[in-house]
Design a protein around this motif. Sequence first.
Motif, mmCIF file in Angstrom:
data_model
loop_
_atom_site.group_PDB
_atom_site.id
_atom_site.type_symbol
_atom_site.label_atom_id
_atom_site.label_comp_id
_atom_site.label_asym_id
_atom_site.label_seq_id
_atom_site.Cartn_x
_atom_site.Cartn_y
_atom_site.Cartn_z
ATOM 1 N N GLY A 7 2.224 14.618 -32.197
ATOM 2 C CA GLY A 7 1.655 15.140 -30.962
ATOM 3 C C GLY A 7 1.408 16.632 -31.042
ATOM 4 O O GLY A 7 0.372 17.132 -30.569
ATOM 5 N N THR A 10 -1.599 17.113 -33.087
ATOM 6 C CA THR A 10 -2.794 16.778 -32.306
ATOM 7 C C THR A 10 -3.192 17.935 -31.401
ATOM 8 O O THR A 10 -4.382 18.279 -31.289
ATOM 9 C CB THR A 10 -2.538 15.517 -31.464
ATOM 10 O OG1 THR A 10 -2.173 14.439 -32.320
ATOM 11 C CG2 THR A 10 -3.781 15.132 -30.677
ATOM 12 N N GLY A 14 -6.584 20.033 -31.648
ATOM 13 C CA GLY A 14 -7.447 20.090 -30.470
ATOM 14 C C GLY A 14 -7.838 21.503 -30.111
ATOM 15 O O GLY A 14 -9.012 21.771 -29.815
ATOM 16 N N PHE A 32 -9.543 10.330 -34.886
ATOM 17 C CA PHE A 32 -8.173 10.160 -34.402
ATOM 18 C C PHE A 32 -7.782 8.721 -34.080
ATOM 19 O O PHE A 32 -6.597 8.369 -34.215
ATOM 20 C CB PHE A 32 -7.923 11.056 -33.186
ATOM 21 C CG PHE A 32 -7.185 12.327 -33.525
ATOM 22 C CD1 PHE A 32 -5.851 12.301 -33.885
ATOM 23 C CD2 PHE A 32 -7.831 13.547 -33.499
ATOM 24 C CE1 PHE A 32 -5.175 13.462 -34.210
ATOM 25 C CE2 PHE A 32 -7.177 14.720 -33.819
ATOM 26 C CZ PHE A 32 -5.839 14.674 -34.183
ATOM 27 N N ALA A 40 1.854 10.213 -29.788
ATOM 28 C CA ALA A 40 1.901 11.674 -29.691
ATOM 29 C C ALA A 40 2.910 12.120 -28.645
ATOM 30 O O ALA A 40 3.645 13.084 -28.832
ATOM 31 C CB ALA A 40 0.517 12.222 -29.359
ATOM 32 N N PRO A 50 -2.305 9.565 -30.307
ATOM 33 C CA PRO A 50 -3.004 10.834 -30.513
ATOM 34 C C PRO A 50 -4.448 10.820 -30.030
ATOM 35 O O PRO A 50 -4.931 11.802 -29.454
ATOM 36 C CB PRO A 50 -2.915 11.028 -32.035
ATOM 37 C CG PRO A 50 -1.677 10.298 -32.430
ATOM 38 C CD PRO A 50 -1.610 9.106 -31.525
ATOM 39 N N ALA A 51 -5.161 9.707 -30.254
ATOM 40 C CA ALA A 51 -6.561 9.636 -29.836
ATOM 41 C C ALA A 51 -6.685 9.733 -28.325
ATOM 42 O O ALA A 51 -7.618 10.373 -27.808
ATOM 43 C CB ALA A 51 -7.187 8.333 -30.337
ATOM 44 N N PHE A 54 -6.148 13.236 -27.321
ATOM 45 C CA PHE A 54 -7.280 14.088 -27.708
ATOM 46 C C PHE A 54 -8.451 13.936 -26.746
ATOM 47 O O PHE A 54 -9.358 14.776 -26.740
ATOM 48 C CB PHE A 54 -7.730 13.753 -29.138
ATOM 49 C CG PHE A 54 -8.443 14.871 -29.828
ATOM 50 C CD1 PHE A 54 -7.729 15.855 -30.488
ATOM 51 C CD2 PHE A 54 -9.824 14.967 -29.807
ATOM 52 C CE1 PHE A 54 -8.377 16.897 -31.135
ATOM 53 C CE2 PHE A 54 -10.488 15.996 -30.443
ATOM 54 C CZ PHE A 54 -9.751 16.968 -31.101
#
Length: 460
Positions: A7, A10, A14, A32, A40, A50-51, A54
């Motif tokens: 996380g 990420t 980002g 991701f 995350a 994570p996706a 994001f």
Amino acid sequence: MSVEPIGVLTLIIGILCLLRGQGATVIAFSIFPVLGGAAALIFGSTGIQPAHLFIVFMMISVMWLHGGIQPMVDAILRSSPAMWLALLVVYGIVTGYFAPRLLANTMDIVPIGTGGMPNPEGIIPLGPVSGNFTQAVYLLADLVTFCLILSVASRPRGFRHVTIGLMGFAAANIFFGVADMVSPGTPLVSLFSYIRNASYTFHVDEIVAGMRRIIGSWPEASAFAGASLGMVGFCGSLWICGRYSKISGLLFLVSCLMIVRSTSSSGIAGLPVCLAILYVSSIFRAGGASGTRASALVVASLPVAALAVGFLLALNENFYATVYNFIDITLLSKPTSLSAIERGTWNAYGIANFFGSYGFGVGLGTARTSSFAIALLSNVGIPGTFFFLMFLATSIVLPKGVPRSFEDDVGIAARNGCLCLLVGALISGSTVDLGLVFFIMAGLKGALAVRGRIPQTVAA
């Protein structure tokens, strides 16, 4: 709440992507989703991938830093697929709250997440479960993703960035698959623990046909193979159409090999169907002044290759025995395995839930099945299934660009990628959520209807 190392990574990526611009953000966002087994952020027993985290950076980039909200709203209003997907989300959320309560204890379900105390077979009486909330969040994220990609891909540069990002997803999926294959006895095992930290059951070190199954960055081999099927459709179509042909051809070939090496029954069963989809696309893409050598090669050589393999199997007993034993273990004997019997039970209960709810469904995220089609019918019933089919038709079937132009070729790749993901989901999909990468490709294809012709200056 706890923030996991993945996380933190990420968040760092980002912020860096926002500083670099929308292109970097879109490409990273498209990659991701490959971290399908990672969390995350963790809230109790619930994790945010994570996706999904994001998405926040993607929204900041699209809605506030680059272009503002109005272009995105205009793109959505000109898109009928967004309306159908929104109807599916609204219907799913409403039924997910009311159906398990109105129909409580009238039938048994195989729950998604936690609810009551299950019996030894994992069955509980119908009632609210944690999956009602988590699946609603996932489906809402799918809608946001589709709208964001639709807005970005409606511009030429954004269209190219999404295409490159999806190729990056294919490369990352292969990378994690290869790393998983060579990881036993190496430091890679400990590194994988950082991206296998979600509250799933990870099927690591399972042996099938004398080979260790590959799961890559996913919880199980079928999920890894399912994602690879989508990339077979996307990258294979790009190669057939002569777009980024060296890279896309390599990604297509290796993805096919990784599916076979994963020993996933759903992947191996779905691969011939996906290759058939690509062959049909090759027929329509071959010929004429703008036909590609790859499409002509596929059309001409596939029948010859099939005959050659047939003769080899007929004439070489050892080769035939090896192939037959592999297919027997992974496919032919699968229906009698314990996992197949269990999944068959899930589907039986799912069908019973559909009829028991009079065709309206027992609510989004309520019932687990082993086929996407049954998951749709059992969870969101006939109305939700209709909304999804209309979304499918208007997002990936109907939109077209200028024939044999760059945008039309990429649109074909996105369409085939979605269809190949559906092939895997129809075989073993357990929920209504098809994953973010499906809606990224659907948004890329749907952008053709929003913007029309995208100039060929973006071609590779």
